[in-house]
Design a protein around this motif. Structure first.
Motif, PDB file in Angstrom:
ATOM      1  N   SER A 211      87.604  30.829  13.282  1.00  0.00           N
ATOM      2  CA  SER A 211      87.291  32.248  13.035  1.00  0.00           C
ATOM      3  C   SER A 211      88.016  33.141  14.043  1.00  0.00           C
ATOM      4  CB  SER A 211      85.784  32.475  13.139  1.00  0.00           C
ATOM      5  OG  SER A 211      85.517  33.858  13.152  1.00  0.00           O
ATOM      6  N   SER A 212      88.627  34.212  13.524  1.00  0.00           N
ATOM      7  CA  SER A 212      89.355  35.143  14.393  1.00  0.00           C
ATOM      8  C   SER A 212      88.497  36.336  14.799  1.00  0.00           C
ATOM      9  CB  SER A 212      90.576  35.680  13.638  1.00  0.00           C
ATOM     10  OG  SER A 212      90.130  36.411  12.490  1.00  0.00           O
ATOM     11  N   CYS A 271      75.365  38.814   9.603  1.00  0.00           N
ATOM     12  CA  CYS A 271      75.816  37.642  10.367  1.00  0.00           C
ATOM     13  C   CYS A 271      77.138  37.151   9.797  1.00  0.00           C
ATOM     14  CB  CYS A 271      74.760  36.538  10.285  1.00  0.00           C
ATOM     15  SG  CYS A 271      73.237  37.002  11.127  1.00  0.00           S
ATOM     16  N   ALA A 273      79.476  35.836  11.984  1.00  0.00           N
ATOM     17  CA  ALA A 273      80.044  34.873  12.934  1.00  0.00           C
ATOM     18  C   ALA A 273      80.070  33.479  12.338  1.00  0.00           C
ATOM     19  CB  ALA A 273      79.219  34.865  14.222  1.00  0.00           C
ATOM     20  N   LYS A 336      72.237  28.666   0.049  1.00  0.00           N
ATOM     21  CA  LYS A 336      72.161  29.115   1.447  1.00  0.00           C
ATOM     22  C   LYS A 336      71.286  30.362   1.568  1.00  0.00           C
ATOM     23  CE  LYS A 336      75.885  27.332   3.987  1.00  0.00           C
ATOM     24  NZ  LYS A 336      77.286  27.284   4.297  1.00  0.00           N
ATOM     25  N   ASN A 348      82.390  33.380   0.673  1.00  0.00           N
ATOM     26  CA  ASN A 348      83.865  33.350   0.715  1.00  0.00           C
ATOM     27  C   ASN A 348      84.373  31.922   0.812  1.00  0.00           C
ATOM     28  OD1 ASN A 348      84.289  34.855   4.098  1.00  0.00           O
ATOM     29  ND2 ASN A 348      83.104  33.112   3.437  1.00  0.00           N
ATOM     30  N   GLY A 358      91.339  33.874   9.864  1.00  0.00           N
ATOM     31  CA  GLY A 358      92.431  34.444  10.650  1.00  0.00           C
ATOM     32  C   GLY A 358      93.310  35.437   9.923  1.00  0.00           C
TER      33      GLY A 358
HETATM   34  O1  PMT Z   1      86.672  35.581  11.571  1.00  0.00           O
HETATM   35  P1  PMT Z   1      87.680  35.600  10.440  1.00  0.00           P
HETATM   36  O2  PMT Z   1      88.937  34.837  10.769  1.00  0.00           O
HETATM   37  O3  PMT Z   1      87.970  37.000   9.978  1.00  0.00           O
HETATM   38  O4  PMT Z   1      87.034  34.815   9.185  1.00  0.00           O
HETATM   39  C1  PMT Z   1      85.908  35.349   8.557  1.00  0.00           C
HETATM   40  C2  PMT Z   1      84.867  34.264   8.272  1.00  0.00           C
HETATM   41  C3  PMT Z   1      85.433  33.255   7.303  1.00  0.00           C
HETATM   42  C4  PMT Z   1      84.438  33.559   9.563  1.00  0.00           C
HETATM   43  C5  PMT Z   1      83.618  35.015   7.676  1.00  0.00           C
HETATM   44  O5  PMT Z   1      84.019  35.693   6.514  1.00  0.00           O
HETATM   45  C6  PMT Z   1      82.484  34.041   7.368  1.00  0.00           C
HETATM   46  O6  PMT Z   1      82.429  33.386   6.328  1.00  0.00           O
HETATM   47  N1  PMT Z   1      81.521  33.920   8.317  1.00  0.00           N
HETATM   48  C7  PMT Z   1      80.439  32.921   8.262  1.00  0.00           C
HETATM   49  C8  PMT Z   1      80.960  31.588   8.738  1.00  0.00           C
HETATM   50  C9  PMT Z   1      79.879  30.526   8.713  1.00  0.00           C
HETATM   51  O7  PMT Z   1      79.485  30.041   9.725  1.00  0.00           O
HETATM   52  O8  PMT Z   1      79.397  30.297   7.497  1.00  0.00           O
HETATM   53  P2  PMT Z   1      78.266  29.164   7.181  1.00  0.00           P
HETATM   54  O9  PMT Z   1      78.293  29.050   5.703  1.00  0.00           O
HETATM   55  O10 PMT Z   1      78.482  27.953   7.991  1.00  0.00           O
HETATM   56  O11 PMT Z   1      76.923  29.849   7.658  1.00  0.00           O
HETATM   57  C10 PMT Z   1      76.113  30.628   6.794  1.00  0.00           C
HETATM   58  C11 PMT Z   1      75.558  31.811   7.528  1.00  0.00           C
HETATM   59  O12 PMT Z   1      74.701  31.371   8.573  1.00  0.00           O
HETATM   60  C12 PMT Z   1      76.573  32.731   8.162  1.00  0.00           C
HETATM   61  O13 PMT Z   1      76.123  34.048   8.001  1.00  0.00           O
HETATM   62  C13 PMT Z   1      76.549  32.329   9.643  1.00  0.00           C
HETATM   63  O14 PMT Z   1      76.863  33.435  10.476  1.00  0.00           O
HETATM   64  C14 PMT Z   1      75.091  31.924   9.799  1.00  0.00           C
HETATM   65  N2  PMT Z   1      74.841  30.916  10.833  1.00  0.00           N
HETATM   66  C15 PMT Z   1      75.330  29.652  10.700  1.00  0.00           C
HETATM   67  C16 PMT Z   1      74.995  28.702  11.631  1.00  0.00           C
HETATM   68  C17 PMT Z   1      74.177  29.040  12.712  1.00  0.00           C
HETATM   69  N3  PMT Z   1      73.853  28.173  13.642  1.00  0.00           N
HETATM   70  N4  PMT Z   1      73.726  30.299  12.821  1.00  0.00           N
HETATM   71  C18 PMT Z   1      74.047  31.243  11.902  1.00  0.00           C
HETATM   72  O15 PMT Z   1      73.638  32.389  12.009  1.00  0.00           O
END
Ligand code: PMT
Length: 401
Positions: A211-212, A271, A273, A336, A348, A358
């Protein structure tokens, strides 16, 4: 109208500076107070006395003047403004702002400020078309600086083309539009997470992800542009802090969670991140490269999104999460949303082929209780704007209920 709005007008050295005098009048007619900063070159085109007479306030120009610093330091000049308008914004001042130079009062005020900045460029067509100018503007746009113009038409030196400063009325309209947008989330508090987290393996190594921070930062900037008091909790990234946003920098998931919880209550949490799902059982000393490769024991990290969504009486009114998937995008994102208790999920596709990590663009599907809305491929800035507008609409509807 602009009643009660405080504009800091930075006038740089170009022939269009003569139009800045009319801009001062237009802004004041609409109710704004206008304070001017002039560069040395601007004073070759118009006099500080003219700007002072029209603005009804003294004009600031000298970074090293004891009087200026005593009466109104460069920090206070921007702190006491709601919006900074740079008109005309010359190629030189644009380049300084992009590079972070601060060698006079105007450039110092601009880089020392966290207030929104609106540029009204004015220059010769070839200076405008120069790749350096265009790349400086692209850098500034990414940092959340907005722009009005330039327009096409007759220029100085009997030339014609793209480079004319927008007309004062057009700039004043853009200033009004800024404040109309700014009212949409004013009074709301927003929390956004962005970037990766780093999980230490030993005192020198860590695991992280790709992630950027571009998407999360763009969302925080867009929400702040609509007037919300916005806190961005960011993992380690190369992205600049967005203007008008309070940024807290963290490294690990546990740090991110504790900073997020300390921000509650908020109206909306987003969220974005890419939080590491696991951390490593950290070795107290640097692991030595001897014998068999070490085995890393992974421990599950707290889930920030789920924690915020289940925060009982401190739960944000609107909790928005992302789903980063490489297969079965929509089905996995729906699951989710339910599992984590989010109101909205932005799904996404982050497979290598999608190039989302990125890059400057994203392909979002918003999933809420009613179904799925596909936004198509957009720049990450546009995703931020679209989400911020959707959030404003949510609170608007809630207020009407
Ligand atoms: O940063 P970029 O390069 O611009 O890319 C953007 C991105 C791809 C990072 C962004 O668009 C994105 O998808 N962010 C979520 C990444 C992620 O961790 O997805 P996940 O499907 O693993 O998690 C689901 C959700 O739970 C997310 O909202 C995540 O922030 C949250 N999470 C996950 C794990 C954790 N321990 N705590 C969380 O809050």
């Amino acid at each position: 109208m602009l009643h009660g709005r405080r504009i800091l007008l930075v006038i740089a050295g170009g022939i269009a500076a003569y139009k800045s005098l009319e801009l001062i009048r237009r802004l004041r007619e609409r109710g704004a107070t206008v304070r001017c900063v002039m560069t040395a070159a601007a004073q070759r085109f118009i006099t500080p006395l003219a700007a002072q007479t029209l603005s009804g306030d003294r004009v600031y120009s000298d970074l090293f003047s004891l009087t200026d610093e005593n009466e109104m330091g460069h920090l206070r000049l921007s702190q006491e403004a709601d919006l900074i308008v740079v008109a005309p914004a010359t190629a030189d001042l644009i380049a300084k702002l992009a590079a972070g130079l601060a060698d006079d009062l105007a450039s110092t005020v601009l880089i020392a400020s966290n207030k929104p900045i609106l540029l009204a460029p004015a220059m010769n067509t070839r200076m405008w078309a120069n790749p350096a100018t265009q790349s400086n503007l692209a850098v500034l746009e990414k940092r959340g600086v907005t722009r009005i113009g330039p327009e096409s038409g007759p220029l100085a030196e009997a030339e014609s083309g793209l480079g004319r400063m927008a007309e004062p009325t057009t700039i004043a309209d853009a200033v009004e539009a800024h404040f109309v947008a700014y009212a949409l989330l004013r009074g709301r508090k927003a929390l956004v997470t962005s970037g990766p987290t780093e999980e230490a393996i030993d005192p020198v190594r860590y695991i992280a992800n790709r992630s950027s921070g571009k998407q999360g930062h763009a969302i925080a900037a867009a929400i702040a542009r609509l007037g919300a008091d916005t806190v961005l909790v960011s993992g380690p990234t190369r992205e600049a802090d967005p203007p008008g946003v309070r940024v807290v920098h963290v490294r690990s998931a546990r740090e991110m969670l504790s900073v997020c919880e300390a921000q509650l209550p908020v109206d909306v949490a987003v969220c974005a991140a890419a939080v590491a799902d696991w951390r490593v059982d950290v070795a107290p000393q640097k692991l030595k490269k001897k014998g068999a490769p070490p085995t890393l024991t992974l421990v599950e990290n707290p889930d920030i999104l789920a924690t915020l969504a289940h925060a009982a009486n401190r739960r944000p009114r609107l909790v928005v999460g992302f789903a980063a998937e490489t297969e079965n995008l929509i089905a996995a994102a729906r699951a989710k949303r339910a599992a984590k208790g989010a109101d909205w999920i932005l799904a996404n596709d982050v497979s290598a082929a999608s190039g989302v990590f990125g890059s400057d663009s994203n392909d979002i599907h918003l999933i809420d209780e009613r179904g799925t809305e596909s936004w198509g491929r957009l720049s990450k800035r546009d995703v931020g704007d679209r989400l911020a507008a959707r959030i404003a609409q949510f609170f608007d509807r809630k207020a009407a209920e």
